[in-house]
Enzyme design. Structure first.
Site, PDB file in Angstrom:
ATOM      1  N   LEU A   1      21.559   8.337   4.164  1.00 16.57           N
ATOM      2  CA  LEU A   1      21.689   7.389   5.262  1.00 16.57           C
ATOM      3  C   LEU A   1      21.694   8.075   6.621  1.00 16.57           C
ATOM      4  O   LEU A   1      21.331   7.476   7.630  1.00 16.57           O
ATOM      5  CB  LEU A   1      22.971   6.570   5.113  1.00 16.57           C
ATOM      6  CG  LEU A   1      23.089   5.699   3.855  1.00 16.57           C
ATOM      7  CD1 LEU A   1      24.476   5.067   3.790  1.00 16.57           C
ATOM      8  CD2 LEU A   1      22.008   4.623   3.851  1.00 16.57           C
ATOM      9  N   GLY A   2      22.141   9.322   6.659  1.00 16.83           N
ATOM     10  CA  GLY A   2      22.210  10.019   7.938  1.00 16.83           C
ATOM     11  C   GLY A   2      22.794  11.403   7.779  1.00 16.83           C
ATOM     12  O   GLY A   2      23.200  11.812   6.692  1.00 16.83           O
TER      13      GLY A   2
ATOM     14  N   GLY B   1      24.785  14.784  10.353  1.00 20.77           N
ATOM     15  CA  GLY B   1      25.325  15.201  11.639  1.00 20.77           C
ATOM     16  C   GLY B   1      26.012  16.540  11.492  1.00 20.77           C
ATOM     17  O   GLY B   1      25.869  17.220  10.468  1.00 20.77           O
ATOM     18  N   SER B   2      26.801  16.904  12.501  1.00 13.26           N
ATOM     19  CA  SER B   2      27.493  18.181  12.456  1.00 13.26           C
ATOM     20  C   SER B   2      28.511  18.240  11.320  1.00 13.26           C
ATOM     21  O   SER B   2      28.849  19.316  10.825  1.00 13.26           O
ATOM     22  CB  SER B   2      28.197  18.436  13.793  1.00 13.26           C
ATOM     23  OG  SER B   2      29.108  17.393  14.072  1.00 13.26           O
TER      24      SER B   2
ATOM     25  N   VAL C   1      25.524  11.760   4.962  1.00 10.12           N
ATOM     26  CA  VAL C   1      26.014  10.505   4.399  1.00 10.12           C
ATOM     27  C   VAL C   1      24.953   9.965   3.453  1.00 10.12           C
ATOM     28  O   VAL C   1      23.769   9.884   3.807  1.00 10.12           O
ATOM     29  CB  VAL C   1      26.314   9.451   5.483  1.00 10.12           C
ATOM     30  CG1 VAL C   1      26.816   8.155   4.841  1.00 10.12           C
ATOM     31  CG2 VAL C   1      27.334   9.969   6.475  1.00 10.12           C
TER      32      VAL C   1
ATOM     33  N   LYS D   1      30.325  10.378   2.422  1.00 10.80           N
ATOM     34  CA  LYS D   1      30.170  11.342   3.510  1.00 10.80           C
ATOM     35  C   LYS D   1      30.551  12.703   2.960  1.00 10.80           C
ATOM     36  O   LYS D   1      31.658  12.873   2.419  1.00 10.80           O
ATOM     37  CB  LYS D   1      31.083  10.942   4.673  1.00 10.80           C
ATOM     38  CG  LYS D   1      30.692  11.508   6.020  1.00 10.80           C
ATOM     39  CD  LYS D   1      31.491  10.809   7.122  1.00 10.80           C
ATOM     40  CE  LYS D   1      31.027  11.223   8.495  1.00 10.80           C
ATOM     41  NZ  LYS D   1      31.756  10.490   9.555  1.00 10.80           N
TER      42      LYS D   1
ATOM     43  N   ASP E   1      35.682   8.920  20.500  1.00 13.39           N
ATOM     44  CA  ASP E   1      34.210   8.880  20.535  1.00 13.39           C
ATOM     45  C   ASP E   1      33.694   7.462  20.277  1.00 13.39           C
ATOM     46  O   ASP E   1      32.850   7.234  19.418  1.00 13.39           O
ATOM     47  CB  ASP E   1      33.630   9.852  19.511  1.00 13.39           C
ATOM     48  CG  ASP E   1      32.166  10.200  19.791  1.00 13.39           C
ATOM     49  OD1 ASP E   1      31.706  10.002  20.941  1.00 13.39           O
ATOM     50  OD2 ASP E   1      31.477  10.669  18.869  1.00 13.39           O
TER      51      ASP E   1
END
Length: 254
Positions: free
Chosen positions: A8-9, A11-12, A16, A33, A128
């Site tokens: 799904l994605g 990042g740092s 996910v 995640k 954030d």
């Protein structure tokens, strides 16, 4: 046992994946995640905050955490959480051609404030708040979608004195950028930026000559302008989530 099957994605923090969990969890589809175990400190911290914030309908829910052995990746730390089929608030804003009707903005702002009120009462600062970190779930009554705050990887306890900026500069409050001061009022400023983005898709929020003076679209109602005026002020005058929930702009969504 759950099984990852669709990315799904990333990042740092790691990655996910959408995962199936038949007979294992409710619901049957979850978001997992993950991060390499040796690089999972940030993700473990997020899991701790999610446990602390469990049970609120406007905060993403965590179902647990596990360590798994995976091909080509070694030991992996996993946090199992709700899967948001509607994507992010950023996707939802795009679906409205970047300009949501004010009544819709009011309804979504109400949900986010309820989530923020709960988070802040639990002694947590998100740090954030932005459209990418708000997830979208189907409406249960045929009305608006349900929004939930997510991505607590940069969060801190209110009592923690971390005098350095964390978050996304575009949504950052003056005090967090200038001095690193990041308390609950900083979340409220970021929330205000998010509200403006729902109203105009993020176009020209800031006047070129002044980073700290938001550009409010002329078509916003006087009630809407007054609501934003309680947010985009110096930290000592900025309204809290609880106080903003009682503003007429939010009350009209009920």
């Amino acid at each position: 046992m759950w099984q990852k099957f669709n990315k799904l994605g990333a990042g740092s923090y790691g990655k996910v994946h959408l995962a199936d969990s038949p007979g294992f969890r409710i619901p049957n589809k979850v978001a997992v995640k993950s991060a390499a175990l040796e690089n999972s400190a940030s993700l473990k911290r997020e899991a701790l905050f999610l446990k602390k914030l469990k049970g609120n309908p406007y905060v993403i829910q965590c179902y647990g955490e596990e360590v798994s052995q995976e091909d080509n990746e070694g030991m992996v730390y996993n946090v199992i959480m709700e899967y948001a089929p509607g994507g992010s608030l950023k996707d939802l804003i795009t679906s409205y051609n970047n300009v949501m009707p004010e009544t819709v903005v009011s309804g979504y702002a109400s949900m986010l404030l309820r989530g923020l009120s709960f988070v802040h009462r639990k002694g947590v600062v998100h740090c954030d708040i932005k459209p990418d970190n708000v997830l979208v779930f189907p409406a249960q009554d045929g009305g608006l979608h349900r929004l939930k705050l997510a991505d607590f990887g940069l969060s801190k306890r209110v009592s923690e004195e971390i005098m350095e900026f964390r978050g996304t500069p575009y949504y950052a409050s003056p005090e967090s950028m200038q001095s690193g001061m990041q308390g609950t009022p900083a979340d409220i400023w970021s929330f205000g930026c998010l509200v403006l983005e729902m109203m105009n898709g993020g176009e020209r929020i800031w006047k070129a000559e002044d980073r700290w003076e938001p550009q409010k679209p002329e078509y916003i109602s006087e009630c809407g302008k007054d609501f934003l005026g309680k947010i985009f002020v110096s930290v000592e005058y900025r309204w809290s989530a609880d106080k903003l929930l009682n503003h007429p702009f939010i009350q009209q969504s009920k």
